[in-house]
Design an enzyme around this catalytic site. Structure first.
Site: not given
Ligand code: 2B7
Length: 638
Positions: A425, A502, A504, A506
């Site tokens: 990403e 990541d 997190d 998202d």
């Protein structure tokens, strides 16, 4: 003589259990979460068999706090008498001998799913501890095992009311065998729910006693398959009533329910002896073929199809259909990658005949609903023709645009077995990864932002999406789509496809979308274990003196803090992959020697696609809640 025989028998028992422990995958599929949950299903399936035999009305499944599971039923209780040749109780035979099923064979269990009675012995062999309690004829009996070996013979431990009968099994999966030993309540729940839809007079109580996920539920669906179809179609606009019919021919029992909804896809589930046939098979083929023939006949009779028109395809006819085809077969044969494809030719004939009668019976009586269903097929056929055009255009165009956009940093090796592709990403993380990787075997494909949501988008949009095109072309094996199968896994260019996002919210969302895409368009990538999720660290802790360490979740940080209390150290938090320099990225996430990769199982993908479906709803608050609640799950249980 008799003694010698018993000795030989007990040696072969140990060999049998050893074989299961050596190759657990052969018996339960995998040693990941999927295989772990499978242990529960094996035991539950035996209780369901007792229900099918007509003696058990209620089953309870409890996930205990200590990581064990208890399953109990109110059936007859496993027989406790000495088995004539084995010289031990029938209970012990069931829990220690593979293929015990055959010996109990005769007419007791005409219909059986699963491992044909060897399930209990397999679960026992793969459990650190297992204990079984049987209530029968006013007495209570018990026996315990460790790693499949009995600690002592079956013992009478007390008395009970004569009408109080049944079997209770508690087992703790062996952590030497399983990579993960934490049961996924969500998967167990949905499987139990599915079981009661298929067994409308059965009640299943489910309780999760683990404090972090405590839950108590009772599953009971007296409306059976109709209720199942209603549930699957919940919230969708319906095109016709739920149609349900059942019949038994030549000992093969068939029950079918279907309904059309205003959705551009088909959802047809098959079961044999209440076991889900993931890969379909003869019962599904029989249903589909007959249904297509009937609708084409009707369409011609009604003049929707003219003489010059080609028939509707099966896909046209089934677009919008939700159906369940459940058969009970006295001698089921399974084939396919995961042995979940029904192979008996007679199932196809019998299902086709019963479908013919059931479907015409309904539509002859309900001409308006027939017209609505044919209108669906007509609409689908038109869209199909338009999309076939769009698709040819897309594929010819993208061959050029892909080579020139150059985002993929391919690896040098052309040997798929050693190659890996990382889907990364963001451009900055993609850049670091390109520098950090092992160029010989590791390819990097950066993708930007959130890929298109494939659950909702129509196929031409999906195929027109740049990120999706890059993936399809990079993998090299085409994709599955409604109107034909262009997918060929033998052409796959990489053994491992690694999603790297990541740690997190998202990132978790992008994982979900990617898994949904694979699940819908390339499910075999997941079925055959090619898809992985990378686990980048969340922290790096570095003491004043000594080496720093990477910590992969909050628990690890907590533990580190406790272990280094009073010492002085620094904690660096990584907010994203982009913050790591190439060397760190190599060390933590790319290097096969040190990285943590999680293999994706089909259940993960199914769940992802359900989550995607839910996230697409218009309810914003529950959506956010869900993402936060589950975002860190993927990381913690690594
Ligand atoms: C093929 C083997 C596995 N079995 C019986 C009888 C009842 C029975 C079982 C069971 C799981 C957890 C609680 C038959 C069949 C062994 O033979 S297994 N109930 N329940 C079970 O495993 N539940 C049986 C004939 C007469 N009486 C009892």
């Amino acid at each position: 003589m008799a003694k010698k025989d018993y000795g030989a028998e007990s040696i072969s028992i140990l060999e049998g259990l050893e074989a299961v422990r050596k190759r657990p995958g052969m018996y339960i599929g995998s040693v990941g979460t999927r295989g772990l949950n499978h242990l529960i299903y094996e035991i539950v399936d035996n209780a369901v068999d007792e229900h099918l035999a007509g003696y058990c009305s209620e089953i309870s499944v409890t996930l205990n706090e200590d990581g064990s599971v208890t399953v109990s039923d109110n059936g007859r209780g496993i027989p406790v008498s000495k088995h004539p040749t084995a010289g031990v109780s029938a209970v012990e035979v069931v829990f220690t001998i593979l293929h015990a099923g055959g010996k109990f064979g005769d007419e007791t269990y005409k219909i059986s799913g699963g491992l044909h009675g060897v399930g209990s012995a397999v679960v026992n062999a793969l459990s650190k501890t297992l204990s079984v309690t049987v209530k029968r004829e006013g007495k209570v009996y018990m026996q315990s095992y460790e790693k499949g070996k009995p600690l002592s013979p079956l013992k009478e431990t007390g008395t009970c009311a004569k009408k109080d009968t049944g079997t209770t099994v508690t087992f703790l999966p062996d952590d030497e065998i399983f990579e993960k030993t934490v049961f996924k309540a969500e998967m167990v729940r949905s499987r139990l729910h599915e079981t009661v839809y298929l067994n409308p007079s059965l009640k299943i109580n489910f309780e999760d006693k683990r404090p972090e996920s405590a839950l108590k539920e009772c599953f009971y669906e007296p409306d059976g398959l109709s209720a199942y179809v209603r549930e699957l179609n919940k919230g969708k606009e319906t095109v016709c009533d739920i149609v349900r019919f059942s019949e038994t021919t030549d000992d093969i029992e068939v029950e079918i329910a279907f309904q059309f909804v205003d959705v551009f896809e088909e959802n047809i589930l098959g079961f044999c002896n209440t076991i889900f046939t993931q890969e379909g098979g003869t019962h599904i083929t029989g249903f589909k073929t007959k249904f297509t023939t009937i609708i084409n006949q009707y369409a011609r009779e009604l003049g929707v199809l003219k003489e010059k028109d080609a028939n509707f395809t099966g896909f046209d006819v089934r677009n919008g259909m939700t159906a369940i085809v459940a058969v009970k077969h006295p001698d089921p044969r399974f084939e396919g990658q995961t042995k979940t494809k029904l192979d008996n030719p007679d199932a196809s004939t019998v299902v086709a005949n019963i479908t013919g009668t059931g479907v015409t019976h309904f539509f002859d009586k309900n001409p308006d609903q027939l017209k609505a269903v044919i209108e669906c097929a007509n609409k689908s056929a038109k869209i199909r023709k338009a999309e076939e055009k769009a698709r040819t255009n897309m594929l010819t165009k993208s061959k050029f645009s892909f080579d020139s956009n150059g985002k993929l940093a391919n690896c040098e090796s052309k040997k798929p077995s050693e190659c890996e592709i990382f889907i990364v990403e963001g451009d900055s993380a993609g850049g670091s990864a390109k520098t950090a990787r092992n160029r010989t075997t590791q390819a990097i494909l950066p993708i930007r932002g959130k890929i298109l949501n494939v659950e909702k988008a129509s196929i031409d949009k999906v195929l027109g999406n740049a990120e999706i095109q890059s993936m399809i072309l990079a993998f090299g094996c085409g994709f599955l789509e409604g109107y034909g199968n262009d997918f060929d896994i033998s052409k796959l260019k990489y053994d491992k496809i690694v999603i790297m996002t990541d740690a997190d919210v998202d990132g978790a969302h992008i994982d979900t979308l990617l898994l949904t895409f694979f699940y819908r368009f390339m499910p075999d990538l997941i079925n055959q274990g090619h898809v992985y999720i990378a686990t980048p660290p969340l922290y790096r802790a570095k003491p004043k003196k000594g080496d720093g360490v990477y910590l992969y979740d909050d628990r690890a940080l907590e533990k580190y803090r406790k272990e280094h209390e009073g010492e002085s150290f620094e904690v660096q938090r990584y907010k994203g992959l982009g913050e790591m320099d190439p060397e760190q990225l190599w060390e933590t996430t790319l290097n096969p020697e040190t990285r943590i990769l999680k293999q994706v199982e089909i259940e993960d993908a199914i769940l992802a696609s359900q989550v995607t479906e839910m996230l697409m709803g218009s309810d914003v608050p529950p959506r956010r809640e869900f993402i936060y609640e589950h975002a860190d799950e993927a990381v913690i249980d690594a």
